[in-house]
Design a protein around this motif. Sequence first.
Motif, PDB file in Angstrom:
ATOM      1  N   GLY A 113       0.721  -1.253   0.000  1.00  0.00           N
ATOM      2  CA  GLY A 113       0.000   0.000   0.000  1.00  0.00           C
ATOM      3  C   GLY A 113       0.750   1.304   0.000  1.00  0.00           C
ATOM      4  N   GLY A 114       0.781   1.954  -1.137  1.00  0.00           N
ATOM      5  CA  GLY A 114       1.030   3.378  -1.251  1.00  0.00           C
ATOM      6  C   GLY A 114       2.370   3.849  -0.735  1.00  0.00           C
ATOM      7  N   GLU A 115       2.400   5.153  -0.387  1.00  0.00           N
ATOM      8  CA  GLU A 115       3.659   5.779   0.005  1.00  0.00           C
ATOM      9  C   GLU A 115       4.204   5.155   1.283  1.00  0.00           C
ATOM     10  N   SER A 131       1.101  -1.356   6.320  1.00  0.00           N
ATOM     11  CA  SER A 131       0.086  -0.987   5.335  1.00  0.00           C
ATOM     12  C   SER A 131      -0.348   0.460   5.501  1.00  0.00           C
ATOM     13  N   GLY A 132      -0.648   1.105   4.396  1.00  0.00           N
ATOM     14  CA  GLY A 132      -1.310   2.402   4.458  1.00  0.00           C
ATOM     15  C   GLY A 132      -2.722   2.235   4.999  1.00  0.00           C
ATOM     16  N   ASP A 133      -3.312   3.346   5.419  1.00  0.00           N
ATOM     17  CA  ASP A 133      -4.669   3.287   5.989  1.00  0.00           C
ATOM     18  C   ASP A 133      -5.706   2.960   4.927  1.00  0.00           C
ATOM     19  N   GLY A 134      -5.511   3.469   3.719  1.00  0.00           N
ATOM     20  CA  GLY A 134      -6.452   3.140   2.654  1.00  0.00           C
ATOM     21  C   GLY A 134      -6.403   1.654   2.338  1.00  0.00           C
ATOM     22  N   SER A 135      -5.210   1.144   2.139  1.00  0.00           N
ATOM     23  CA  SER A 135      -5.039  -0.257   1.732  1.00  0.00           C
ATOM     24  C   SER A 135      -5.554  -1.230   2.782  1.00  0.00           C
ATOM     25  N   VAL A 136      -5.347  -0.908   4.060  1.00  0.00           N
ATOM     26  CA  VAL A 136      -5.721  -1.884   5.099  1.00  0.00           C
ATOM     27  C   VAL A 136      -7.231  -2.093   5.134  1.00  0.00           C
ATOM     28  N   GLY A 137      -7.975  -1.104   4.622  1.00  0.00           N
ATOM     29  CA  GLY A 137      -9.433  -1.203   4.647  1.00  0.00           C
ATOM     30  C   GLY A 137      -9.993  -2.295   3.757  1.00  0.00           C
ATOM     31  N   PHE A 138      -9.229  -2.717   2.744  1.00  0.00           N
ATOM     32  CA  PHE A 138      -9.770  -3.701   1.796  1.00  0.00           C
ATOM     33  C   PHE A 138     -10.222  -4.989   2.487  1.00  0.00           C
ATOM     34  N   VAL A 185      -0.386   0.206  10.809  1.00  0.00           N
ATOM     35  CA  VAL A 185      -1.066   1.047   9.816  1.00  0.00           C
ATOM     36  C   VAL A 185      -0.491   2.458   9.874  1.00  0.00           C
ATOM     37  N   GLY A 186       0.056   2.893   8.744  1.00  0.00           N
ATOM     38  CA  GLY A 186       0.515   4.282   8.632  1.00  0.00           C
ATOM     39  C   GLY A 186      -0.686   5.120   8.236  1.00  0.00           C
ATOM     40  N   ASN A 187      -1.263   5.802   9.230  1.00  0.00           N
ATOM     41  CA  ASN A 187      -2.547   6.468   9.004  1.00  0.00           C
ATOM     42  C   ASN A 187      -2.337   7.956   8.711  1.00  0.00           C
ATOM     43  N   ASP A 188      -2.442   8.308   7.432  1.00  0.00           N
ATOM     44  CA  ASP A 188      -2.341   9.725   7.049  1.00  0.00           C
ATOM     45  C   ASP A 188      -3.685  10.249   6.543  1.00  0.00           C
ATOM     46  N   ALA A 189      -4.738   9.466   6.793  1.00  0.00           N
ATOM     47  CA  ALA A 189      -6.102   9.870   6.444  1.00  0.00           C
ATOM     48  C   ALA A 189      -6.233  10.258   4.974  1.00  0.00           C
TER      49      ALA A 189
END
Length: 542
Positions: A384-386, A432-439, A458-462
Amino acid sequence: MNRGADIVARTLVHAGVKRVFTLSGNHVMSIFDAAPAARLDLVHVRHEAAAVHMADAWARLTGEVGVALATGGPGHANAVPALYTALASESPVVLLSGHSPLDEMGRGAFQEMRQADLAAPLAKASWAVASAAALAQDVARAMRIAAGGRPGPVHLSLPSDALDATVADPALPDANAFGAPPATLAPAAAEAVLGELARAARPIILVGPTLVRGPGREAARRLEAATRVPLAGMESPRGLNEPALGALAEMLPQADLILLLGKPLDFGIRFGRPPVIAPGCRFVHVDPDPAMLERTSREVGARLAFSAVADAGPAAATLAELAAKRTWPKSGWFDEVSAAIAHRPTAWATLSSAGVGGVHPVEVCRAVQRVLDGHPDAVLISDGGEFGQWAQACLTARHRVTNGPAGAIGAAVPFAVAAKLAFPASPVVAMSGDGSVGFHLAEFDTAVRRGAPFVAVVGNDARWNAEHQIQIKAYGPERAVGCELLPTRYDLVAAALGGHGEHVERAADLAVSLERALASRRPACVNVAIDGLAAPDLSRKR
Ligand SMILES: Cc1ncc(C[n+]2csc(CCOP(=O)(O)OP(=O)(O)O)c2C)c(N)n1
Ligand SMILES: [Mg+2]
């Protein structure tokens, strides 16, 4: 019993498959019924794609074929997209899907679907079993294709009438039906490859996913050690810009010879063209797939100095063995490239977050690395992401499973469940990024039921930061739209599903939260409010 479903279960166990990752449904209930007697463990999950991701991680970590089982129609359709990640990561997976009864096809059967057609573009092979009598041999063939050559996913649809029928001849396939002998590299071809490497002034070996894990990785490392030709594993959608490869991209244009070993010539190295690769650079390509060699020849023409068909792992082993018998020229090139790959900004070692705007990803990784360093068989998952790019730049572990060249986000939690089942004694940390973990958050439930305590950090940057970064660079910050998320308490979601949750807002609290997460012996989510930075820039040219 000699019911088709029992034959399928017994065939899998006969092949060494201990567990399948699955979600129930009408078309496959006969296999569920058959599993206990066959001693086949059903790991049942909350979404069919998660089952395929688990089979994928299981395959990559154990070297065995990973098996997923979905029901027909919509269950199958849910499972199929996850095959793409396994395909790109060259992971031997078999997806078995229930299927409408053969005698009802074309008549409006329940959940009737052209299932094999649906999976075909994402699989090495995809077909529906034609009769109960063919079940055992077809399962064996699916496993053989998945594991052979360039490994990858195979789909087999199992019509429910075949599963319910009595099989007249219940003999199981021979042990050798489940795998084909590897395609080895002939000694003369190996000598030709080594000769090219020895004559080059600045050679580099690039390898694909099967040589960055398990026994393939060991063979690749032996080859590098024997030749002192720098070797880099490529398994990222960012190609040469994978953060784990440091500043390698700065060295590649200097290479005069590239050995592609089980690594297709593709977007990851910009199709072999300048400025990524020098116009005069020559190629040697060893690959299980003749079509890949033809493609390279089309792309680079006479610059392809030599090519040979062979499986990547055995070819690396042969090359390493023969290389050890030669003397290799000494040069500073190996050290130069190694230093580029190892390059990380020195400031990272001492960097500390300002305390506003969230924790810096480097600090998160520093705390996680201590956990990974605590065990010789630690497993790192990165998705997930950055945030995933920071993780891949900063973290190392004996075993690593990433979302791979497919670049499909969202598999971290199912990967982590399978990793913990494969390595029960190891710490498994999923970044995992916060977006990706939601899957696939619901798989915390699977992990709780199965007693598989991993730690998801979770790296949570909203926000969907990777895409947000594209927007601000390409269109300007004032046009950023559609990538914002909420600072959701994913730790509380994990706790609600029966796991353990930690919420971290300060770097100083990371170590203790990770310790508590590990000590909880439950699947844990450490939700860290991070600074939403762009992926790390590892170039040395600044
Ligand atoms: C299946 C899939 N959907 C969409 C994308 C595009 N994509 C790549 S990274 C990313 C953002 C990920 O967000 P998050 O997990 O929060 O990580 P961040 O970049 O914020 O650190 C998206 C949407 C993708 N690669 N795969
Ligand atoms: Mg994010």
